[in-house]
Design a protein around this motif. Structure first.
Motif, short mmCIF file in Angstrom:
data_model
loop_
_atom_site.label_atom_id
_atom_site.label_comp_id
_atom_site.label_asym_id
_atom_site.label_seq_id
_atom_site.Cartn_x
_atom_site.Cartn_y
_atom_site.Cartn_z
N TYR A 115 66.18 46.05 16.15
CA TYR A 115 65.87 46.85 17.33
C TYR A 115 66.67 46.36 18.54
CZ TYR A 115 63.16 49.07 21.07
OH TYR A 115 62.79 49.79 22.18
N ARG A 116 66.83 45.07 18.65
CA ARG A 116 67.54 44.47 19.79
C ARG A 116 68.96 45.03 19.91
NH1 ARG A 116 66.19 39.57 22.22
NH2 ARG A 116 67.80 38.61 23.53
N MET A 174 71.60 50.08 27.65
CA MET A 174 70.44 50.09 26.77
C MET A 174 70.32 48.76 26.02
SD MET A 174 69.50 50.26 23.34
CE MET A 174 70.96 50.89 22.53
N ARG A 175 71.42 48.28 25.51
CA ARG A 175 71.39 47.05 24.73
C ARG A 175 71.01 45.86 25.59
NH1 ARG A 175 76.59 46.36 21.21
NH2 ARG A 175 75.19 44.91 20.13
N GLU A 176 71.54 45.81 26.81
CA GLU A 176 71.18 44.71 27.72
C GLU A 176 69.72 44.82 28.14
OE1 GLU A 176 72.52 42.82 32.05
OE2 GLU A 176 73.54 44.59 31.26
N SER A 177 69.27 46.04 28.41
CA SER A 177 67.89 46.25 28.82
C SER A 177 66.93 45.85 27.72
CB SER A 177 67.67 47.72 29.20
OG SER A 177 66.32 47.97 29.50
N VAL A 178 67.23 46.25 26.48
CA VAL A 178 66.37 45.92 25.36
C VAL A 178 66.33 44.40 25.15
CG1 VAL A 178 66.17 46.05 22.85
CG2 VAL A 178 66.56 48.12 24.17
N ALA A 179 67.49 43.77 25.22
CA ALA A 179 67.53 42.32 25.02
C ALA A 179 66.71 41.59 26.08
CB ALA A 179 68.98 41.84 25.05
N ALA A 191 64.25 42.85 27.91
CA ALA A 191 62.83 43.20 27.77
C ALA A 191 62.22 42.45 26.60
CB ALA A 191 62.68 44.71 27.57
N GLN A 192 62.96 42.34 25.49
CA GLN A 192 62.44 41.60 24.35
C GLN A 192 62.18 40.14 24.71
OE1 GLN A 192 65.13 42.13 20.97
NE2 GLN A 192 63.55 43.31 19.97
N THR A 193 63.13 39.53 25.39
CA THR A 193 62.97 38.13 25.77
C THR A 193 61.77 37.94 26.69
OG1 THR A 193 65.36 37.75 25.59
CG2 THR A 193 64.09 36.17 26.89
N ARG A 194 61.65 38.83 27.66
CA ARG A 194 60.55 38.72 28.62
C ARG A 194 59.19 38.94 27.96
NH1 ARG A 194 62.39 42.17 31.55
NH2 ARG A 194 61.12 44.00 31.08
N MET A 195 59.08 40.01 27.16
CA MET A 195 57.79 40.32 26.54
C MET A 195 57.41 39.30 25.48
SD MET A 195 57.69 44.46 26.18
CE MET A 195 58.83 45.43 27.13
N TYR A 196 58.39 38.83 24.72
CA TYR A 196 58.09 37.83 23.70
C TYR A 196 57.61 36.54 24.34
CZ TYR A 196 58.70 34.57 19.84
OH TYR A 196 58.49 33.60 18.88
N THR A 197 58.29 36.13 25.43
CA THR A 197 57.90 34.90 26.13
C THR A 197 56.51 35.03 26.73
OG1 THR A 197 60.22 34.44 26.64
CG2 THR A 197 58.55 33.29 27.95
N CYS A 205 50.71 47.70 19.49
CA CYS A 205 51.04 46.79 20.59
C CYS A 205 52.54 46.64 20.77
CB CYS A 205 50.41 45.42 20.35
SG CYS A 205 51.11 44.54 18.92
N ALA A 206 53.33 46.93 19.74
CA ALA A 206 54.79 46.82 19.75
C ALA A 206 55.29 45.38 19.79
CB ALA A 206 55.41 47.61 20.91
N ALA A 207 54.43 44.42 19.45
CA ALA A 207 54.89 43.04 19.38
C ALA A 207 56.02 42.89 18.35
CB ALA A 207 53.74 42.10 19.04
N CYS A 208 55.91 43.63 17.25
CA CYS A 208 56.96 43.58 16.22
C CYS A 208 58.28 44.14 16.75
CB CYS A 208 56.52 44.34 14.98
SG CYS A 208 56.20 46.10 15.23
N VAL A 209 58.19 45.17 17.58
CA VAL A 209 59.38 45.76 18.19
C VAL A 209 60.04 44.75 19.12
CG1 VAL A 209 60.27 47.66 19.58
CG2 VAL A 209 58.32 48.05 18.05
#
Length: 469
Positions: free
Chosen positions: A326-327, A23-28, A30-36, A316-320
């Motif tokens: 959350y990460r 979960m932690r790796e997946s979230v990290a 996903a966050q990097t990909r979506m933020y970029t 939109c979950a941009a804040c997430v």
């Protein structure tokens, strides 16, 4: 009704989630990909800050004139042949939907992804009437098949599961025999639930934005399931939060442009569907009946409070996707269908401090969420307001309030502060051994659980500084 998803205490939930390495790796990732992707999409659009200003102004204008736009929307929905129900509470909303199910003697309901229906626990009400409800968004369907596992992300609800887990869930629950290939998994589900669309009596959706001037409900999705759920069943029920309105299609264009780029980093999602009432006589597709359920469920109270800015949210979950808390702890640690910074602000407002008093503290106040929110919601400021309010209402623990009061007294008297830090430095040098205190209690215990304290030399900084000079 409650938006609560777990009976465990907040810190217990965190301990469970911190042990989930996937979960932690997946979230990290996903966050990097979506933020970029969000940043790239924003840069390509150009003048991003001006777009954010427009989005904020549109949402503020609607909130300031919400009574007018709600009336305009409801009148136009009725003029288009639809029916409107204003639900003061979650129970009012579910009772109304339940009455339609009973009137139609419905046996099957297909649902498109909707946070507000999660908020009011609509599925449970549908099922207690002996009616089957099928989540048709792939992420929501995965969670439903897996014994109604709660979502961990507003946009990507099954983010905490990997393809191997999903394969095993489908194998056990719905007879899947294929590989863990995402395309193969998706193809199987598409075929598996196709007959549900064809035999469903009722289709239920949320509403990203309703256009007041035309009585139109719009849905922003990446799958075609929403269009099937609104076209094939004879009855369509749309459930929306009362604040999810734009005045006209001109403003809709702006907020959807912001939403899509902020949520998934693309100019436009796969489907933007605009629905205006039931089908007309000369049309073949569409429902015979259309119902719009407008849900308050505490939003009126928020509208009149210091937390009104949170109602600008476009989900939109941009804040997430940018939140460091959350990460590390994941979405299910929040114990609410709303996770991340938006969840930390909104959950106590909708669900109360009794269940969600810990969430405003699940934030480092780094203000990263401020920089990415497409409608400029000051999320960390609102979290501070929660903390202030809980302190004023004496919701925080007595020991914490006593410690803060003592600190305030010492900190406002220089001589007392000087003596205290000297004594504290001397005492600490004798107590701390191997990075730990002999008595682990309260907040200090939790803070030192994952870190070691430095070994003090018995001298305070003030004393050291004076001696050096």
């Amino acid at each position: 009704m409650s938006i609560k998803t777990s009976k465990l205490k907040f810190k217990e939930r965190i301990k469970v989630q911190m042990k989930d390495d996937f979960m932690r790796e997946s979230v990290a990732n996903a966050q990097t990909r979506m933020y970029t992707n969000r940043q790239i999409a924003a840069d390509k659009l150009g003048n991003w800050e001006q777009w954010r200003e427009m989005g904020m102004d549109i949402r503020d204008h609607v909130l300031e004139n919400l009574d007018y736009y709600l009336h305009q929307l409801s009148e136009n929905v009725k003029n288009n042949g639809g029916q409107v129900f204003f639900a003061r509470t979650a129970s009012d909303a579910t009772d109304y939907v339940e009455s339609i199910i009973k009137a139609k003697n419905a046996k099957t309901v297909v649902k498109s992804k909707s946070m507000v229906t999660e908020e009011i626990n609509l599925n449970q009400i549908i099922e207690r009437n002996g009616c089957e409800v099928i989540e048709t968004d792939l992420g929501e369907y995965i969670l439903q098949v897996d014994d109604c596992d709660p979502p961990s992300h507003i946009v990507v609800p099954a983010l905490h599961k990997n393809r191997y887990q999903i394969r095993d869930i489908f194998k056990e629950k719905i007879g899947y025999q294929g590989s863990e290939d995402p395309e193969e998994l998706t193809r199987y589900v598409r075929d598996y639930i196709r007959h549900d669309f064809l035999q469903a009596d009722i289709g239920i959706t949320g509403c990203n934005f309703a256009v007041a001037e035309s009585g139109t409900v719009t849905l922003v999705t990446n799958e075609g399931n929403a269009r099937l759920a609104t076209s094939l069943p004879k009855t369509h029920i749309a459930v929306m939060g009362m604040e999810r309105i734009v005045p006209s299609f001109e403003e809709l264009d702006i907020v959807i442009s912001l939403l899509c780029r902020s949520a998934v980093g693309i100019p436009l999602t796969g489907y933007v569907t605009a629905l205006t009432g039931p089908r007309e006589e000369d049309h073949l597709d569409g429902p015979e009946e259309f119902h719009l359920v407008i849900v308050d469920n505490g939003r009126s109270d928020i509208l009149g409070s210091e937390f009104r800015d949170i109602l600008r949210c476009v989900r939109c979950a941009a804040c997430v996707n940018t939140c460091p808390a959350y990460r590390h702890i994941g979405g299910q640690s929040y114990g609410s269908i709303y996770s991340g910074p938006i969840g930390a602000v909104l959950s106590p407002l909708l669900g109360g401090y009794d269940d969600f008093k810990d969430l405003p503290y699940a934030c480092s106040l780094c203000r990263a969420c401020h920089d990415v929110c497409p409608v400029k919601i000051p999320l960390s400021d609102l979290l501070l307001k929660h903390r202030q309010k809980m302190g004023e209402e004496k919701i925080t623990p007595l020991t914490e309030r006593a410690a803060v009061s003592a600190f305030n007294i010492i900190n406002t008297h220089p001589l007392l502060w000087d003596k205290t830090v000297k004594i504290g430095a001397t005492v600490a040098s004798g107590l701390i051994r191997n990075g730990k205190l002999p008595l682990q209690m309260g907040a200090i215990s939790e803070w030192t659980e994952a870190r070691d304290l430095p070994q003090p030399d018995g001298q305070s900084f003030r004393s050291w500084f004076k001696n050096r000079n």
